[in-house]
Design an enzyme around this catalytic site. Structure first.
Site, PDB file in Angstrom:
ATOM      1  N   GLY A 175       2.276   2.989  10.522  1.00  0.00           N
ATOM      2  CA  GLY A 175       3.214   4.079  10.278  1.00  0.00           C
ATOM      3  C   GLY A 175       3.932   4.568  11.528  1.00  0.00           C
ATOM      4  O   GLY A 175       4.566   5.617  11.516  1.00  0.00           O
TER       5      GLY A 175
ATOM      6  N   SER B   9       3.318  -1.394  10.506  1.00  0.00           N
ATOM      7  CA  SER B   9       4.756  -1.433  10.768  1.00  0.00           C
ATOM      8  C   SER B   9       5.383  -2.809  10.532  1.00  0.00           C
ATOM      9  O   SER B   9       6.260  -3.238  11.282  1.00  0.00           O
ATOM     10  CB  SER B   9       5.054  -0.938  12.189  1.00  0.00           C
ATOM     11  OG  SER B   9       4.624   0.408  12.347  1.00  0.00           O
TER      12      SER B   9
ATOM     13  N   GLU C 115      -5.514  -4.255  10.907  1.00  0.00           N
ATOM     14  CA  GLU C 115      -4.535  -3.173  11.025  1.00  0.00           C
ATOM     15  C   GLU C 115      -4.844  -2.342  12.266  1.00  0.00           C
ATOM     16  O   GLU C 115      -5.655  -1.410  12.202  1.00  0.00           O
ATOM     17  CB  GLU C 115      -4.590  -2.268   9.793  1.00  0.00           C
ATOM     18  CG  GLU C 115      -4.195  -2.943   8.504  1.00  0.00           C
ATOM     19  CD  GLU C 115      -3.587  -1.943   7.517  1.00  0.00           C
ATOM     20  OE1 GLU C 115      -2.500  -2.223   7.022  1.00  0.00           O
ATOM     21  OE2 GLU C 115      -4.179  -0.889   7.277  1.00  0.00           O
TER      22      GLU C 115
ATOM     23  N   LYS D 272       0.107   4.207  -0.454  1.00  0.00           N
ATOM     24  CA  LYS D 272      -0.561   5.443   0.009  1.00  0.00           C
ATOM     25  C   LYS D 272      -0.274   6.565  -1.000  1.00  0.00           C
ATOM     26  O   LYS D 272      -0.067   6.280  -2.181  1.00  0.00           O
ATOM     27  CB  LYS D 272      -0.112   5.794   1.424  1.00  0.00           C
ATOM     28  CG  LYS D 272      -0.213   4.588   2.349  1.00  0.00           C
ATOM     29  CD  LYS D 272      -0.087   4.910   3.799  1.00  0.00           C
ATOM     30  CE  LYS D 272      -0.186   3.613   4.583  1.00  0.00           C
ATOM     31  NZ  LYS D 272      -0.224   3.815   6.018  1.00  0.00           N
TER      32      LYS D 272
ATOM     33  N   ASN E 224       0.866  -1.175   0.000  1.00  0.00           N
ATOM     34  CA  ASN E 224       0.000   0.000   0.000  1.00  0.00           C
ATOM     35  C   ASN E 224       0.905   1.228   0.000  1.00  0.00           C
ATOM     36  O   ASN E 224       1.427   1.614   1.035  1.00  0.00           O
ATOM     37  CB  ASN E 224      -0.894  -0.024   1.259  1.00  0.00           C
ATOM     38  CG  ASN E 224      -1.709   1.249   1.396  1.00  0.00           C
ATOM     39  OD1 ASN E 224      -1.819   2.028   0.451  1.00  0.00           O
ATOM     40  ND2 ASN E 224      -2.289   1.454   2.580  1.00  0.00           N
TER      41      ASN E 224
ATOM     42  N   GLU F   7      -7.067   5.197   7.555  1.00  0.00           N
ATOM     43  CA  GLU F   7      -6.845   6.596   7.160  1.00  0.00           C
ATOM     44  C   GLU F   7      -8.081   7.155   6.479  1.00  0.00           C
ATOM     45  O   GLU F   7      -8.408   8.334   6.634  1.00  0.00           O
ATOM     46  CB  GLU F   7      -5.606   6.689   6.258  1.00  0.00           C
ATOM     47  CG  GLU F   7      -4.324   6.540   7.080  1.00  0.00           C
ATOM     48  CD  GLU F   7      -3.153   5.918   6.336  1.00  0.00           C
ATOM     49  OE1 GLU F   7      -3.168   5.871   5.092  1.00  0.00           O
ATOM     50  OE2 GLU F   7      -2.216   5.464   7.019  1.00  0.00           O
TER      51      GLU F   7
ATOM     52  N   HIS G  32      -9.694   1.372   4.873  1.00  0.00           N
ATOM     53  CA  HIS G  32      -8.420   1.667   5.543  1.00  0.00           C
ATOM     54  C   HIS G  32      -8.672   2.715   6.632  1.00  0.00           C
ATOM     55  O   HIS G  32      -9.470   3.637   6.447  1.00  0.00           O
ATOM     56  CB  HIS G  32      -7.393   2.175   4.529  1.00  0.00           C
ATOM     57  CG  HIS G  32      -6.005   2.221   5.096  1.00  0.00           C
ATOM     58  ND1 HIS G  32      -5.598   3.215   5.961  1.00  0.00           N
ATOM     59  CD2 HIS G  32      -4.952   1.378   4.964  1.00  0.00           C
ATOM     60  CE1 HIS G  32      -4.342   2.982   6.317  1.00  0.00           C
ATOM     61  NE2 HIS G  32      -3.932   1.861   5.734  1.00  0.00           N
TER      62      HIS G  32
HETATM   63  P1  PGA Z   1       2.701   0.767   7.635  1.00  0.00           P
HETATM   64  O1  PGA Z   1       1.256   0.956   6.952  1.00  0.00           O
HETATM   65  O2  PGA Z   1       3.272  -0.515   7.135  1.00  0.00           O
HETATM   66  O3  PGA Z   1       3.493   1.974   7.160  1.00  0.00           O
HETATM   67  O4  PGA Z   1       2.486   0.772   9.096  1.00  0.00           O
HETATM   68  C1  PGA Z   1       0.395  -0.114   6.792  1.00  0.00           C
HETATM   69  C2  PGA Z   1      -0.899   0.347   6.164  1.00  0.00           C
HETATM   70  O5  PGA Z   1      -1.385   1.431   6.506  1.00  0.00           O
HETATM   71  O6  PGA Z   1      -1.504  -0.356   5.338  1.00  0.00           O
END
Ligand code: PGA
Length: 251
Positions: A174, A213, A168, A11, A9, A98, A96
């Site tokens: 992140g 992460s 998640e 983003k 992903n 976000e 997601h």
């Molecule tokens: P990350 O993001 O690996 O940077 O923690 C995962 C995601 O949001 O799908």
């Protein structure tokens, strides 16, 4: 036996030069596939066609990060499932965190996007997960259960025959702070139990992947858990070497 799935992903990152370098860095190692692993790249919309050309002929497939709830029409700025399918997109991320938080997408909107994906034969990657506050209040399972129930109540459990669930935890995305292997495995088992309440066969064949992460360091142990079928990779998917190592760490 469930196949594993690792999805990148990206983003809202990248530009044409970066995308070309990144995918060219990934493909020599992954284009022939990794045994038993489905590999998906989800770039931002403008780069779908470019990534499609760079991965063509190989085993890696294309995913998108979002989908409109509408099929077509006067919806300025939206991108429909049929448009995604037209660009050979096979998977689409829905729900997601976000988008749930920053774009204020409700469970209802997530359900509509899940349905839109399936209408155009795309595989929805449904993201579920709790915030740190919710975990601290011991509500993690309740939150994930509500997010799953929104889909099951509206669409029935059989839709999970052609879907992926990504657990998640919001606090792990992140932040460099992954869930512990035990926390992740426990929630994945809980997700499978929740689906099994409706249909055990669907639950046993459902790919449930972990995101938050994930790195080459923690991936091998996470992916070795009985209910963790791979990962949704954010930050580490922007580095060819890290992403390849994560894909290859599926045991
Ligand atoms: P990350 O993001 O690996 O940077 O923690 C995962 C995601 O949001 O799908």
């Amino acid at each position: 036996m469930r196949r594993a799935l690792v999805a990148a992903n990206w983003k809202m990152h990248g530009n044409r030069v970066f995308v070309k370098e990144l995918v060219s860095g990934i493909m020599p190692a992954l284009s022939g596939g990794v045994n038993g692993v489905d590999i998906v790249i989800c770039p931002p919309f403008p780069y779908l066609q470019m990534v499609d050309a760079l991965i063509s002929g190989g085993e890696v497939v294309l995913g998108a990060q979002d989908i409109s709830t509408h099929e077509c029409g006067a919806y300025t700025g939206e991108v429909s499932g049929s448009m995604l399918a037209d660009f050979r997109v096979r998977y689409v991320i829905v729900g997601h965190s976000e988008r749930r938080t920053i774009m204020a997408e409700s469970d209802q909107v997530v359900v509509a996007k899940f349905e839109a994906a399936q209408r155009d034969s795309l595989v929805p990657v449904l993201c579920v997960g709790e915030t740190l506050d919710e975990r601290d209040q011991d509500m993690a399972e309740q939150v994930v259960s509500r997010q799953l129930a929104a889909i099951v109540d509206k669409c029935g459990v059989s839709v999970f025959n052609r879907a992926v669930v990504a657990y998640e935890p919001v606090w792990a995305i992140g932040t460099g702070r992954s869930a512990s292997v035990q926390q992740a495995q426990d929630m994945h088992a809980a997700i499978r139990r929740l689906i099994a309440l409706h249909d055990d066969e669907v639950a046993q064949s459902l790919q449930v992947i972990y995101g938050g992460s994930v790195s080459p360091e923690n991936a091998p142990e996470l992916f070795a858990q009985p209910d963790i079928d791979g990962g949704l990779i954010g930050g580490a998917s922007l580095n060819a070497d890290l992403f390849v190592r994560i894909c290859k760490s599926v045991s």
